[in-house]
Design an enzyme around this catalytic site. Structure first.
Site, PDB file in Angstrom:
ATOM      1  N   ASP A  36       0.834  -1.200   0.000  1.00 11.97           N
ATOM      2  CA  ASP A  36       0.000   0.000   0.000  1.00 11.97           C
ATOM      3  C   ASP A  36       0.870   1.252   0.000  1.00 11.97           C
ATOM      4  O   ASP A  36       1.687   1.464   0.891  1.00 11.97           O
ATOM      5  CB  ASP A  36      -0.910   0.011   1.230  1.00 11.97           C
ATOM      6  N   SER A  80      -6.943   4.457  -1.521  1.00  9.42           N
ATOM      7  CA  SER A  80      -6.726   3.005  -1.601  1.00  9.42           C
ATOM      8  C   SER A  80      -7.975   2.220  -1.972  1.00  9.42           C
ATOM      9  O   SER A  80      -7.873   1.127  -2.535  1.00  9.42           O
ATOM     10  CB  SER A  80      -6.190   2.483  -0.262  1.00  9.42           C
ATOM     11  N   GLU A 301      -1.381  -7.967   1.872  1.00 10.59           N
ATOM     12  CA  GLU A 301      -1.107  -6.527   1.874  1.00 10.59           C
ATOM     13  C   GLU A 301      -0.072  -6.137   2.924  1.00 10.59           C
ATOM     14  O   GLU A 301      -0.209  -6.465   4.099  1.00 10.59           O
ATOM     15  CB  GLU A 301      -2.378  -5.718   2.156  1.00 10.59           C
ATOM     16  N   ASP A 306       2.059   2.540   3.748  1.00  5.51           N
ATOM     17  CA  ASP A 306       1.259   3.731   3.470  1.00  5.51           C
ATOM     18  C   ASP A 306       1.146   4.633   4.695  1.00  5.51           C
ATOM     19  O   ASP A 306       1.284   5.855   4.596  1.00  5.51           O
ATOM     20  CB  ASP A 306      -0.129   3.285   3.010  1.00  5.51           C
ATOM     21  N   HIS A 310       2.368   8.537   5.068  1.00 10.13           N
ATOM     22  CA  HIS A 310       1.463   9.633   5.421  1.00 10.13           C
ATOM     23  C   HIS A 310       2.037  10.474   6.567  1.00 10.13           C
ATOM     24  O   HIS A 310       1.821  11.683   6.626  1.00 10.13           O
ATOM     25  CB  HIS A 310       0.090   9.088   5.826  1.00 10.13           C
ATOM     26  N   ASP A 352      -1.011   0.148  -4.869  1.00  8.62           N
ATOM     27  CA  ASP A 352      -2.282   0.751  -5.258  1.00  8.62           C
ATOM     28  C   ASP A 352      -2.133   2.201  -5.676  1.00  8.62           C
ATOM     29  O   ASP A 352      -2.941   2.727  -6.440  1.00  8.62           O
ATOM     30  CB  ASP A 352      -3.318   0.626  -4.132  1.00  8.62           C
ATOM     31  N   HIS A 353      -1.084   2.854  -5.191  1.00 11.71           N
ATOM     32  CA  HIS A 353      -0.866   4.267  -5.540  1.00 11.71           C
ATOM     33  C   HIS A 353       0.524   4.665  -5.087  1.00 11.71           C
ATOM     34  O   HIS A 353       1.215   3.944  -4.367  1.00 11.71           O
ATOM     35  CB  HIS A 353      -1.913   5.165  -4.872  1.00 11.71           C
TER      36      HIS A 353
END
Length: 467
Positions: A36, A80, A301, A306, A310, A352-353
Site C-alpha cells: 500500500d 486506496s 497486503e 502507506d 502519510h 495501489d498508488h
C-alpha cells in the site's frame, strides 16, 4: 485445393496448440501482493536501505514488469479503496468506494450511540456490487484468503471480500464476512477461508474501557467460530491452528498491526511481540489454503507502508517495505517446494498508488539513504541555497515544513522517529498521482507488460485463472 486444405490443417494444428498452451498456462493458484502506497521511490529507497545500490529486492528479481496507471473515476490521485478495487473488479470507481459500480456515490457512515462510525448510510439504490476476483475464485471451488498488516476491514483487504459505498463503514464491512449473518456478502459462498489482520473491535461488542466495538452487540468472532472457523489473537495461536478448518486471525485489539520496526523490538508479552510477521502470516495462509485441491487465491497486503509515508516517517516505511519483500520471498520459496517452475502458480506484486516521497540531491554512492546528502565528488555535506544541510529523502507535502530551515545532522535524520521535511505544509502527507510498478512471475505472468490501467490487471488475473 491442396494448398487451401494444407492451410486449414495448419490453422487447426496451430489453434489446437494455442488452446493447449492456454490451458497449460492456467494458474491453479494466484498470490496477489499489494504494497500500500509503495511507489517507485519507496521501492528504490528500500532497496538501497537494505541491500545498497547494487543490490536487489526479491520483487526486483521477478522477470515480468509493467507500469500501472492509478487514477480513480473522479480523481487524478486515488485513495486506496478504488485503486485496490480496480485490481479486484476491473471497474473504475470513485474515491472512498469499495468494489461497487462506477456511479456509486461515496456516502459517509454515521456515528452510533457510542460515537463510532457504526451506522452504514449506503442506500440500497446507490450503486451495485462489482464482482471481485476473490468471489470468482470462490465460485469456482477454490479456497480464498485475504491478509494484511492493517485492520482487516481497511480499504485494501475489504476490496477483496466486501461491497460498500464508503471505506469508513468498517463495522458494516466486518459483518459481510460472517456466513449467514445479517449483512453477509452471499457472493462469498460458505465464507472466506483465511482472514488475517488487526482491528478486533470491529468484530466484537462495544467495550466501555477502550470505547471501541459494535453498538449492535454482535460478537462476530463467536459467530465465525460457530461456523467452524478457528479464531486466533496471537502468533502462537496462528501457528497452532489446524489446517482443515477456516481461519481468522485478528492480532490487534483496536487498531492495525504494529510497524515492523516496533514489532521486531517489542517487549516480550506485549501485543506487538505476539503479532506474527507478514511473512509468517503469508506462509501460514498458504498452508491453510493449499489443502483445497482446486487451488486458491490469496491477497497479501503490506498496509503500513502507506501509514508511515502519510506521517513522513521514511524509516518505518522502508522497514515495512523490506518486511513486505520478505513475505514475497517466503511465498516464492514455499510455492517452489511443490511447484519448482511455478507452472501452476502466479505471483503478482504491485502497489495501489504512489506517495510524494522523493530521492533528493546528488548523494555519493553508498551514502545511507536516510542520511543527510553527501556529495559524490567530495563526500562533504550538501547544503541548500542558505547554507544548511538537508536529507536525501524528502516529501512533496506533509506536516514537517519548517518556516526557517536549519542544519540537519546524521544522528537526527537517521533516527527511528524522524519526520522528513516537506515542501508544502499539510497535516498529513497525501498520496501521489504517479504510476506504480508491477512485478510478476509464474503461470500467466507473460501477459503483464507495458503500461496498463489498473483495471486491466483484473482481466489478466481472470485470464491466468482460465475464467
Amino acid at each position: 485445393m491442396k494448398r487451401n486444405l494444407h492451410r486449414s490443417l495448419l490453422a487447426l494444428a496451430v489453434g489446437t496448440a494455442f488452446s493447449q498452451a492456454a490451458v497449460a498456462a492456467d494458474a491453479k493458484n494466484i498470490i496477489f501482493f499489494l504494497g500500500d502506497g509503495m511507489g517507485p521511490a519507496t521501492v528504490t529507497a528500500s532497496r538501497i536501505y537494505k541491500y545498497g545500490e547494487d543490490g536487489s529486492l526479491t520483487m526486483d528479481k521477478l522477470e515480468r514488469t509493467a507500469r500501472i496507471k492509478t487514477f480513480s473515476n473522479d480523481a487524478q490521485t486515488t485513495d486506496s479503496a478504488p485503486s485496490m478495487a480496480a485490481y479486484m473488479t476491473g471497474v473504475k470507481m470513485n474515491n472512498e468506494v469499495i468494489s461497487m459500480s462506477a456511479e456509486t456515490v461515496a456516502t459517509d457512515p454515521g456515528k452510533d450511540a457510542n460515537g463510532n462510525l457504526g451506522v452504514n448510510n449506503c442506500a440500497a439504490t446507490n450503486g451495485k456490487p462489482a464482482v471481485t476476483i476473490l468471489e470468482l475464485a470462490k465460485a469456482k471451488g477454490k479456497a480464498v484468503g485475504s491478509i494484511t498488516t492493517t485492520e482487516l476491514t481497511h480499504a485494501t483487504p475489504a476490496a477483496t471480500f466486501s461491497h460498500i459505498c464508503n471505506r469508513n463503514a468498517q463495522y458494516a464491512i466486518a459483518a459481510q464476512v460472517v456466513p449467514g449473518g445479517a449483512g453477509y456478502n452471499s457472493a462469498l459462498g460458505d465464507g472466506v477461508d483465511v482472514l488475517m489482520g488487526g482491528g478486533r473491535n470491529h468484530f466484537t461488542p462495544f467495550d466501555a474501557t477502550n470505547k471501541g466495538g459494535r453498538a449492535d452487540g454482535r460478537d462476530l468472532l463467536a459467530e465465525l467460530k460457530a461456523k467452524g472457523y478457528t479464531v486466533a489473537a496471537t502468533k502462537a495461536e496462528m501457528a497452532a491452528a489446524p489446517l482443515d478448518k477456516k481461519f481468522i486471525g485478528l492480532y490487534s485489539a483496536k487498531s492495525h498491526l504494529q510497524y515492523e520496526l516496533d514489532r521486531a523490538s517489542a517487549a516480550a508479552g506485549s501485543e506487538g511481540a505476539n503479532q506474527p510477521s507478514l511473512a509468517e502470516m503469508t506462509t501460514k495462509a498458504m498452508d491453510l489454503l493449499s489443502k483445497n485441491p482446486n487451488g486458491y487465491f490469496l491477497m497479501v497486503e503490506g498496509g503500513r507502508i502507506d501509514h508511515a509515508l502519510h506521517g513522513t516517517n521514511a524509516k518505518r516505511a522502508l522497514v515495512d517495505t523490506i518486511a513486505f519483500d520478505d513475505a514475497i520471498k517466503a511465498a516464492l520459496d514455499k510455492a517452489k517446494v511443490l511447484d519448482p517452475e511455478l507452472k501452476n502458480t502466479l505471483i503478482v506484486v504491485t502497489a495501489d498508488h504512489d506517495h510524494t516521497l522523493t530521492i533528493n540531491g546528488y548523494s555519493k554512492r553508498g551514502n545511507p539513504i536516510l542520511d543527510i546528502n553527501r556529495g559524490y565528488r567530495d563526500n562533504k555535506p550538501g547544503t541548500d541555497a542558505d547554507g544548511n544541510t538537508y536529507s536525501t529523502l524528502v516529501f512533496g507535502n506533509g506536516p514537517n515544513r519548517p518556516n526557517v530551515r536549519t542544519n540537519l545532522d546524521s544522528a537526527t535524520v537517521q533516527g527511528n522517529d524522524y519526520l522528513q521535511e516537506a515542501g508544502v505544509r499539510l497535516s498529513s502527507e497525501t498520496h501521489g498521482g504517479g504510476d506504480v510498478k508491477l512485478f510478476a512471475t509464474g503461470s500467466g505472468a507473460k501477459a503483464f507488460k507495458g503500461t496498463l490501467d489498473n483495471t486491466k490487471v483484473f482481466a489478466l488475473l481472470k485470464s491466468a485463472f482460465g475464467f
